[in-house]
Design an enzyme around this catalytic site. Structure first.
Site, PDB file in Angstrom:
ATOM      1  CG  HIS A 126     -53.214 -59.549 -54.900  1.00  6.99           C
ATOM      2  ND1 HIS A 126     -53.544 -58.730 -53.850  1.00  6.99           N
ATOM      3  CD2 HIS A 126     -54.360 -59.729 -55.610  1.00  6.99           C
ATOM      4  CE1 HIS A 126     -54.832 -58.433 -53.921  1.00  6.99           C
ATOM      5  NE2 HIS A 126     -55.347 -59.031 -54.976  1.00  6.99           N
ATOM      6  CG  ASP A 203     -50.529 -64.546 -52.003  1.00  4.40           C
ATOM      7  OD1 ASP A 203     -51.477 -65.331 -51.821  1.00  4.40           O
ATOM      8  OD2 ASP A 203     -50.643 -63.446 -52.569  1.00  4.40           O
ATOM      9  CD  GLN A 206     -55.983 -66.783 -57.473  1.00  3.57           C
ATOM     10  OE1 GLN A 206     -56.636 -67.736 -57.897  1.00  3.57           O
ATOM     11  NE2 GLN A 206     -56.527 -65.593 -57.271  1.00  3.57           N
ATOM     12  CE  LYS A 229     -58.437 -64.533 -53.764  1.00  6.58           C
ATOM     13  NZ  LYS A 229     -58.910 -63.745 -54.902  1.00  6.58           N
ATOM     14  CB  CYS A 367     -55.035 -56.258 -56.748  1.00  7.75           C
ATOM     15  SG  CYS A 367     -56.685 -55.739 -56.331  1.00  7.75           S
TER      16      CYS A 367
HETATM   17  N1  PMP Z   1     -52.907 -62.781 -53.359  1.00 10.73           N
HETATM   18  C1  PMP Z   1     -53.415 -63.299 -54.479  1.00 10.73           C
HETATM   19  C2  PMP Z   1     -52.524 -64.091 -55.402  1.00 10.73           C
HETATM   20  C3  PMP Z   1     -54.760 -63.110 -54.770  1.00 10.73           C
HETATM   21  O1  PMP Z   1     -55.284 -63.614 -55.889  1.00 10.73           O
HETATM   22  C4  PMP Z   1     -55.570 -62.373 -53.865  1.00 10.73           C
HETATM   23  C5  PMP Z   1     -57.044 -62.129 -54.161  1.00 10.73           C
HETATM   24  N2  PMP Z   1     -57.286 -61.650 -55.450  1.00 10.73           N
HETATM   25  C6  PMP Z   1     -54.983 -61.870 -52.708  1.00 10.73           C
HETATM   26  C7  PMP Z   1     -53.651 -62.099 -52.488  1.00 10.73           C
HETATM   27  C8  PMP Z   1     -55.776 -61.108 -51.699  1.00 10.73           C
HETATM   28  O2  PMP Z   1     -56.750 -61.925 -51.127  1.00 10.73           O
HETATM   29  P1  PMP Z   1     -57.893 -61.310 -50.198  1.00 10.73           P
HETATM   30  O3  PMP Z   1     -58.488 -60.172 -50.973  1.00 10.73           O
HETATM   31  O4  PMP Z   1     -58.855 -62.441 -50.014  1.00 10.73           O
HETATM   32  O5  PMP Z   1     -57.258 -60.870 -48.935  1.00 10.73           O
END
Ligand code: PMP
Length: 409
Positions: A126, A203, A206, A229, A367
């Site tokens: 991401h 990270d 998920q 999440k 993203c």
């Molecule tokens: N990493 C992953 C794998 C994600 O799915 C997300 C959220 N879509 C993020 C990072 C970023 O998370 P946040 O927007 O809550 O900071």
């Protein structure tokens, strides 16, 4: 109805958002990878905090100040247990996964990275686990490399190994791709990174809602995730860091609460974790996260995993049967996320038709532009499943996709 379906039918009733209709249709919420809906217990806990426990933390010389501080610190303790941390002090509260990576990139990277060093990520990260590393690398003269992804969405382990070297100082990877659903082998990748002397950041955005994470067993140096999440509130995230590493890191932001002593000339810093929590924290966020962890623990990760895998299997089979539909990400070990496109149709058009049918999905690049470039596509439609979804939601999705195909192709 099977036993597991019965358990989750009752879980579904805990989510008030699912009682509403959208565009006159029953809501099939299939966008949990973007954010999960919130159960009543989390909503109630936050309301209770705002109604009766509101006070600032760590500073009030009064009863409510103690109540709020206790609720906040008890949330930290809960998160430490949840992740299997050795100490509560290893848990830092931040705004989310993104802020967590930025904290580590700046605070750890700012001190430990030197010109010529390498940071290894993967092609399926991401942007939140790419851009902070690029920013620090650019400042320092370090380099960001990305391990390749195979056609089925698995990490190319040979490429990952080939890109590890003595120059690698940080390996930052996702535990689960928010697009492909691919789960990575956190323990193996951490071991390989440690063999070349690199630190590891995972990270966990998920993975935390899918499976039990044990940071001690994985042996990662940092693990970050977002409460939103995991059925918790927005604006609340967590950085886990090994105590001995956190102790050697300088603060990322300055301000109140993170100090030991301030004079006009100089400031000395507070201990870990407070050193990394400048300013008034998102107290109700932490308190809500505590309630969210209670919620998942009440259901149990074994149940959650079995149920989500059942939904994933059924939805994959039914979608695969639709002509002209291509699924991106078919790794054997994957979370409840299905990205797909209808050949010849734009993902946004498909997403819009699904929305009109009451089916909430995400359509876009998610993203993850480098991953989209890897597959040579501008975006996908993504359906993601969680504890409150059921077989009817899958049928609604499939019916809506069939309709989109008829309308667009
Ligand atoms: N990493 C992953 C794998 C994600 O799915 C997300 C959220 N879509 C993020 C990072 C970023 O998370 P946040 O927007 O809550 O900071």
């Amino acid at each position: 109805m099977s036993n597991i379906d019965k358990i989750f039918a009752s879980v579904r009733n805990e989510f008030p958002a699912l009682t509403q209709k959208v565009h006159g249709k029953k809501l099939a919420y299939l966008d949990s990878a973007a954010t999960t809906l919130k159960p009543q217990s989390v909503i109630d806990r936050i309301t209770q905090f705002y109604s009766f426990e509101t006070s600032n933390v760590h500073r009030g010389a009064h009863y409510l100040g103690d109540v709020a501080t206790q609720a906040f610190e008890s949330a930290r303790h809960k998160v430490a247990e949840f992740l299997g941390a050795r100490q509560t002090e290893e848990i830092i509260f931040v705004r989310g996964t993104t802020e967590g990576v930025n904290l580590v990139a700046n605070s750890w990277g700012g001190t430990h990275l030197k010109e010529g060093d390498e940071i290894l990520i993967t092609e399926m990260e991401h942007h939140g686990n790419i851009v902070p590393w690029q920013m620090v690398a650019e400042r320092i003269g370090a380099k960001v490399l990305a391990a390749k992804i195979l056609d089925n969405g698995e990490l190319d382990l040979e490429d990952f190994k080939a890109k590890l070297s003595k120059k690698t100082k940080m390996v930052a990877f996702t535990a689960c791709s928010n697009v492909l659903g691919t789960n990575t082998d956190m323990t193996l990748l951490t071991k390989l990174a440690h063999e070349v002397g690199a630190k590891v950041l995972i990270d966990g955005a998920q993975i935390v809602s899918q499976t039990k994470v044990d940071v001690k067993a994985i042996d990662c140096d940092f693990f970050v995730f977002s409460a939103h999440k995991l059925f918790g509130p927005f604006g609340q995230g967590v950085v886990y860091g090994k105590r001995e590493i956190l102790d050697g890191m300088s603060p990322y932001q300055g301000g109140g609460s993170m100090i030991a002593k301030v004079t006009v000339e100089k400031t000395t810093y507070n201990d870990v974790p407070f050193r990394f929590e400048a300013g008034t924290p998102h107290v109700e966020g932490a308190v809500g996260l505590h309630a969210a962890i209670d919620f998942v623990e009440r259901i149990g990760f074994e149940n959650i995993h079995s149920y989500e895998m059942e939904l994933l299997k059924e939805a994959t089979a039914k979608l695969q049967a639709i002509p002209d539909l291509r699924i991106f990400g078919t790794a054997p070990n994957k979370g409840p996320i299905i990205s797909f496109n209808l050949k010849g149709a734009h993902h946004s058009d498909v997403g819009q038709i699904l929305d009109q049918e009451g089916v909430a999905v995400r359509a876009g690049h998610h993203c993850t532009q480098p991953l989209m470039a890897r597959f040579g596509i501008p975006g996908t439609v993504r359906a993601s499943f969680s504890v409150y979804n059921n077989h009817e939601d899958i049928d609604a999705l499939v019916k809506a996709v069939v309709k989109a195909r008829e309308m667009l192709l």
